[in-house]
Design a protein around this motif. Structure first.
Motif, PDB file in Angstrom:
ATOM      1  N   THR A 118       1.025  -1.023   0.249  1.00  0.00           N
ATOM      2  CA  THR A 118       0.488  -0.264   0.012  1.00  0.00           C
ATOM      3  C   THR A 118       0.610   1.740  -0.158  1.00  0.00           C
ATOM      4  OG1 THR A 118       0.273   0.269   2.419  1.00  0.00           O
ATOM      5  CG2 THR A 118      -1.759  -1.251   0.865  1.00  0.00           C
ATOM      6  N   GLY A 119       0.666   2.519  -0.584  1.00  0.00           N
ATOM      7  CA  GLY A 119       1.203   3.688   0.153  1.00  0.00           C
ATOM      8  C   GLY A 119       1.847   3.557   1.303  1.00  0.00           C
ATOM      9  N   ARG A 120       0.556   3.628   2.161  1.00  0.00           N
ATOM     10  CA  ARG A 120       1.394   3.824   3.616  1.00  0.00           C
ATOM     11  C   ARG A 120       2.591   2.870   3.182  1.00  0.00           C
ATOM     12  NH1 ARG A 120      -1.634   3.845   8.915  1.00  0.00           N
ATOM     13  NH2 ARG A 120       0.544   4.367  10.253  1.00  0.00           N
ATOM     14  N   GLN A 121       2.272   1.097   3.179  1.00  0.00           N
ATOM     15  CA  GLN A 121       3.517   0.539   3.196  1.00  0.00           C
ATOM     16  C   GLN A 121       4.378   1.158   3.047  1.00  0.00           C
ATOM     17  OE1 GLN A 121       1.731  -2.462   2.197  1.00  0.00           O
ATOM     18  NE2 GLN A 121       1.720  -4.046   4.520  1.00  0.00           N
ATOM     19  N   ALA A 122       4.864   2.021   1.736  1.00  0.00           N
ATOM     20  CA  ALA A 122       6.000   2.460   0.728  1.00  0.00           C
ATOM     21  C   ALA A 122       6.582   3.829   1.403  1.00  0.00           C
ATOM     22  CB  ALA A 122       5.624   2.436  -0.606  1.00  0.00           C
ATOM     23  N   GLU A 123       5.833   4.729   1.883  1.00  0.00           N
ATOM     24  CA  GLU A 123       6.022   5.363   2.676  1.00  0.00           C
ATOM     25  C   GLU A 123       6.866   5.692   3.749  1.00  0.00           C
ATOM     26  OE1 GLU A 123       3.171   9.445   3.581  1.00  0.00           O
ATOM     27  OE2 GLU A 123       3.187   8.094   5.314  1.00  0.00           O
ATOM     28  N   GLY A 135      -1.925 -11.297  13.194  1.00  0.00           N
ATOM     29  CA  GLY A 135      -1.105 -12.018  12.784  1.00  0.00           C
ATOM     30  C   GLY A 135      -2.553 -12.126  11.034  1.00  0.00           C
ATOM     31  N   GLY A 136      -2.325 -11.333  11.240  1.00  0.00           N
ATOM     32  CA  GLY A 136      -3.740 -10.979   9.624  1.00  0.00           C
ATOM     33  C   GLY A 136      -3.104 -10.224   8.811  1.00  0.00           C
ATOM     34  N   PRO A 137      -3.218 -10.057   7.485  1.00  0.00           N
ATOM     35  CA  PRO A 137      -2.936  -8.753   6.790  1.00  0.00           C
ATOM     36  C   PRO A 137      -2.690  -7.336   6.932  1.00  0.00           C
ATOM     37  CG  PRO A 137      -4.608  -9.735   5.558  1.00  0.00           C
ATOM     38  CD  PRO A 137      -4.366 -10.473   7.119  1.00  0.00           C
ATOM     39  N   SER A 138      -1.896  -6.585   6.950  1.00  0.00           N
ATOM     40  CA  SER A 138      -1.574  -5.547   7.690  1.00  0.00           C
ATOM     41  C   SER A 138      -1.450  -4.838   6.328  1.00  0.00           C
ATOM     42  CB  SER A 138      -0.541  -5.200   8.073  1.00  0.00           C
ATOM     43  OG  SER A 138      -0.379  -3.967   8.740  1.00  0.00           O
ATOM     44  N   LYS A 139      -2.216  -3.324   6.555  1.00  0.00           N
ATOM     45  CA  LYS A 139      -1.903  -2.659   5.454  1.00  0.00           C
ATOM     46  C   LYS A 139      -1.387  -1.752   5.507  1.00  0.00           C
ATOM     47  CE  LYS A 139      -6.350  -2.408   2.457  1.00  0.00           C
ATOM     48  NZ  LYS A 139      -7.830  -2.356   2.224  1.00  0.00           N
ATOM     49  N   THR A 165       8.935  10.916   1.779  1.00  0.00           N
ATOM     50  CA  THR A 165       7.450  11.478   0.618  1.00  0.00           C
ATOM     51  C   THR A 165       6.032  11.232   0.843  1.00  0.00           C
ATOM     52  OG1 THR A 165       7.477   8.366   0.249  1.00  0.00           O
ATOM     53  CG2 THR A 165       8.501   9.981  -1.255  1.00  0.00           C
ATOM     54  N   ASN A 166       5.278  11.115   0.505  1.00  0.00           N
ATOM     55  CA  ASN A 166       3.994  10.845   0.551  1.00  0.00           C
ATOM     56  C   ASN A 166       2.984   9.977   0.293  1.00  0.00           C
ATOM     57  OD1 ASN A 166       3.718  13.716  -0.543  1.00  0.00           O
ATOM     58  ND2 ASN A 166       1.614  13.180  -0.394  1.00  0.00           N
ATOM     59  N   ARG A 167       1.849   9.849   0.559  1.00  0.00           N
ATOM     60  CA  ARG A 167       1.746   8.656   0.196  1.00  0.00           C
ATOM     61  C   ARG A 167       0.644   9.162  -1.099  1.00  0.00           C
ATOM     62  NH1 ARG A 167       0.268   8.708   5.572  1.00  0.00           N
ATOM     63  NH2 ARG A 167      -1.670   8.097   6.498  1.00  0.00           N
ATOM     64  N   ASN A 168      -0.103   8.808  -2.067  1.00  0.00           N
ATOM     65  CA  ASN A 168      -1.579   9.828  -2.363  1.00  0.00           C
ATOM     66  C   ASN A 168      -2.330   8.701  -2.866  1.00  0.00           C
ATOM     67  OD1 ASN A 168      -1.186  12.287  -3.084  1.00  0.00           O
ATOM     68  ND2 ASN A 168      -2.613  11.581  -4.835  1.00  0.00           N
ATOM     69  N   SER A 169      -3.326   9.031  -2.906  1.00  0.00           N
ATOM     70  CA  SER A 169      -3.997   7.861  -3.355  1.00  0.00           C
ATOM     71  C   SER A 169      -3.833   7.866  -5.350  1.00  0.00           C
ATOM     72  CB  SER A 169      -5.456   8.710  -3.527  1.00  0.00           C
ATOM     73  OG  SER A 169      -5.812   8.934  -2.222  1.00  0.00           O
ATOM     74  N   VAL A 170      -4.793   6.757  -5.828  1.00  0.00           N
ATOM     75  CA  VAL A 170      -4.332   7.018  -7.350  1.00  0.00           C
ATOM     76  C   VAL A 170      -5.224   6.658  -8.136  1.00  0.00           C
ATOM     77  CG1 VAL A 170      -2.120   5.818  -7.453  1.00  0.00           C
ATOM     78  CG2 VAL A 170      -3.943   4.063  -7.311  1.00  0.00           C
ATOM     79  N   PRO A 171      -6.240   6.913  -9.201  1.00  0.00           N
ATOM     80  CA  PRO A 171      -7.540   7.058  -9.699  1.00  0.00           C
ATOM     81  C   PRO A 171      -8.179   5.282  -9.379  1.00  0.00           C
ATOM     82  CG  PRO A 171      -5.960   8.016 -11.390  1.00  0.00           C
ATOM     83  CD  PRO A 171      -4.632   7.665 -10.353  1.00  0.00           C
ATOM     84  N   ALA A 172      -9.153   6.219  -8.701  1.00  0.00           N
ATOM     85  CA  ALA A 172     -10.215   4.670  -8.342  1.00  0.00           C
ATOM     86  C   ALA A 172      -9.690   3.847  -7.392  1.00  0.00           C
ATOM     87  CB  ALA A 172     -10.219   3.490 -10.032  1.00  0.00           C
ATOM     88  N   ASP A 173      -8.667   4.656  -6.151  1.00  0.00           N
ATOM     89  CA  ASP A 173      -7.650   2.646  -5.351  1.00  0.00           C
ATOM     90  C   ASP A 173      -8.301   2.376  -4.750  1.00  0.00           C
ATOM     91  OD1 ASP A 173      -6.249   2.654  -3.523  1.00  0.00           O
ATOM     92  OD2 ASP A 173      -4.613   4.720  -3.915  1.00  0.00           O
ATOM     93  N   PRO A 174      -8.036   1.156  -4.627  1.00  0.00           N
ATOM     94  CA  PRO A 174      -9.267   0.149  -4.180  1.00  0.00           C
ATOM     95  C   PRO A 174      -8.219   0.358  -2.856  1.00  0.00           C
ATOM     96  CG  PRO A 174      -6.914  -0.130  -5.661  1.00  0.00           C
ATOM     97  CD  PRO A 174      -7.168   0.528  -5.752  1.00  0.00           C
ATOM     98  N   GLY A 223      -8.479   3.432  -0.702  1.00  0.00           N
ATOM     99  CA  GLY A 223      -8.880   4.192  -0.651  1.00  0.00           C
ATOM    100  C   GLY A 223      -8.268   5.905  -0.321  1.00  0.00           C
ATOM    101  N   ALA A 224      -8.090   6.172   1.302  1.00  0.00           N
ATOM    102  CA  ALA A 224      -7.515   8.044   0.991  1.00  0.00           C
ATOM    103  C   ALA A 224      -6.439   7.752   1.936  1.00  0.00           C
ATOM    104  CB  ALA A 224      -8.321   9.246   1.293  1.00  0.00           C
ATOM    105  N   TRP A 225      -6.118   6.872   2.858  1.00  0.00           N
ATOM    106  CA  TRP A 225      -5.699   6.766   3.696  1.00  0.00           C
ATOM    107  C   TRP A 225      -4.610   5.557   3.396  1.00  0.00           C
ATOM    108  CZ3 TRP A 225      -4.363   9.346   7.838  1.00  0.00           C
ATOM    109  CH2 TRP A 225      -3.381   8.694   8.983  1.00  0.00           C
ATOM    110  N   TYR A 226      -5.082   4.692   3.520  1.00  0.00           N
ATOM    111  CA  TYR A 226      -4.008   3.632   3.109  1.00  0.00           C
ATOM    112  C   TYR A 226      -2.851   4.113   1.878  1.00  0.00           C
ATOM    113  CZ  TYR A 226      -4.748   1.151   7.091  1.00  0.00           C
ATOM    114  OH  TYR A 226      -5.263   0.607   8.632  1.00  0.00           O
TER     115      TYR A 226
END
Ligand code: PLP
Length: 483
Positions: A374-379, A446-450, A389-398, A400-403
């Motif tokens: 996700t953008g959050r993980q990459a940031e 233990g589940g997947p994290s964004k 840097t900063n994370r940012n939505s991409v068009p039709a972002d699956p 959302g605006a937070w992750y």
């Protein structure tokens, strides 16, 4: 005329002494100020909305102009003793008009958001309130009865705004629901072509014809391409909308004559808003440019939505605008755009996926989903490696605006430090190294994290060492020595 060495010595001694004065009152603030300089010097700053203002601009903000109230306009203040504020506000506005070829400039807004609020309410005053009062046979709002107020408020609150959607690269203030612009207007949004990611002028025209906005907003925070403002003005004219362009991000490219003709918003828009601290490299602040027609209502920014102007910042705007008029600023602005191309080419050649496939302004939007992040993980992973840097939505972002699924990169700051093609190619390489070495983490259960991530061993140190080599060659405020 002082030599560069004399100038550097003066600047160093001025800051060293200022920090001593501050430290005598609150040493922790002096310490944090020194630490901030060290951090900024040591990091690869790729936030598209940030820059490094000159010491002259920074110093201008630290004066007694900060203490002066000056509500009103030049020569027409609600406070006594504003003659010197009149001088700085007039000079800042004169520079702004000349630099951008604008009929009118209002330099009081404290920020980009404030500039947009001034613009919205000026447009409402000019297009709605004025004609409504005239129709009602009233001279001004002071003549309104309670029933008149009720009717006028309904009229003002019933207008339409069409802006670029947040995930296509628009800004919160362009009609995003959680922002006041999405609440005070009936809002609607236009996007980009789902295939190409580019602005689709035909779709925009169709939406404008259907929605019939009073205000059509163009401009962006995260769209990596130029906009043809002549075309957008044609659309606005066809539907009777006022065209407002928010050039907060690319004002430096307009000032530096990289964007000219149809790409320069000033000759095409009724009202242009901007920040002064991004690619324009001035103090934090906002500004509104307008045609003669809109000037009287923009001039009422205070008291309409603003209080007292920040006189010290208006003075710093004047200094920054004087800098932006110099030939060297044109060279800088062109280099900002060239460097964005180098960065984009560096990413593409290393297999990264860019929204719209590239850039022709100062920013690059990288879709990090191909790295499984996700953008959050990459940031966060990039920050661990000293890449800011900063994370940012991409068009039709699956996500959302937070992750989000994107990372936005901008070239204005590192171009100020003197980075060129080779350095930006290396930046692309370092970023790709980090992203390819990062795995999504897991939640506590233990589940997947964004949000959490795992960066491969030793990668951060390796990237920091490579960055340090470039940063050392291009020091920030080279002559400034606080030792
Ligand atoms: N407009 C645009 C296009 C922006 O990108 C921003 C800030 O990121 C703003 C307005 C708001 O500026 P400020 O943070 O100065 O209020």
């Amino acid at each position: 005329m002082t030599s560069q060495a004399d100038h550097d010595a003066l600047t160093s001694s001025a800051y060293a002494q200022a920090l001593e004065v501050i430290g005598a009152v609150e040493p922790r603030i002096a310490e944090a100020t020194r630490a901030e300089l060290a951090d900024q010097r040591a990091s690869l700053k790729l936030i598209a909305s940030e820059n490094y203002a000159s010491p002259a601009v920074l110093m201008t903000m630290g004066t007694w102009f900060s203490d002066k109230y000056a509500e009103g306009t030049v020569g027409h203040r609600f406070y006594a003793g504003c003659q010197n504020v009149d001088t700085v506000e007039s000079i800042a506005a004169e520079h702004a008009r000349e630099l951008f070829g604008a009929e009118y400039a209002y330099v009081q807004p404290h920020s980009g958001i404030d500039a947009n609020l001034v613009a919205f309410w000026s447009i409402l005053a000019h297009r709605v309130e004025g004609p409504w009062l005239q129709k009602a046979g009233l001279r001004g709002v002071n003549d309104l009865t309670e029933a008149d107020w009720e009717a006028l408020r309904r009229e003002l609150g019933n207008q339409r705004l069409l802006g670029m959607s947040l995930d296509a690269g628009g800004h919160l203030t362009h009609g995003f629901r959680p922002n006041i612009s999405g609440k005070m207007f009936h809002q609607n949004q236009y996007g980009t072509d789902p295939e190409t990611g580019l602005l689709d002028y035909d779709a925009l025209a169709a939406k404008a014809r259907e929605f019939k906005p009073l205000v059509l907003v163009a401009g962006y925070s995260a769209y990596p391409r130029r906009v043809n403002f002549a075309k957008v003005r044609e659309i606005a004219d066809e539907v009777g909308a006022t065209l407002m362009v928010d050039m907060a991000h690319f004002a430096g490219l307009v000032a530096g004559k990289v964007f000219t003709g149809d790409e320069d918003p000033v000759p095409h828009a009724h009202v242009v808003t901007t920040t002064t601290h991004k690619s324009l490299r001035g103090p934090r602040g906002g500004m509104v440019l307008a045609t003669e027609e809109y000037a009287p209502s923009v001039d009422r920014g205070c008291p309409m939505v603003l209080g007292g102007p920040l006189s010290h910042v208006m003075a710093a705007k004047a200094v920054a605008l004087a800098e932006a008029k110099q030939e060297s600023f044109r060279t800088y602005a062109q280099q900002v755009a060239d460097n964005a191309q180098s960065l984009a080419a560096g990413f593409t050649s290393r297999g990264a996926h860019l929204v719209t496939g590239g850039t022709d302004n100062h920013l690059v939007l990288l879709d990090v989903s191909s790295y499984g992040l996700t953008g959050r993980q990459a940031e966060s992973a990039l920050l661990e490696a000293g890449v800011v840097t900063n994370r940012n939505s991409v068009p039709a972002d699956p996500n959302g605006a937070w992750y989000t699924s994107g990372i936005r990169f901008g070239t204005p700051a590192l171009t100020t430090r003197g980075f060129g093609h080779d350095e930006f190619d290396t930046v692309a390489d370092l970023v790709v190294q980090v992203l390819s070495s990062t795995q999504p983490g897991t939640t506590k259960a233990g589940g997947p994290s964004k949000a959490s991530y795992v960066l491969g061993d030793g990668v951060a140190d390796k990237v920091k060492a490579a960055s340090a080599e470039m940063l050392d060659k291009h020091p920030l405020y080279p002559g400034l020595d606080l030792a």
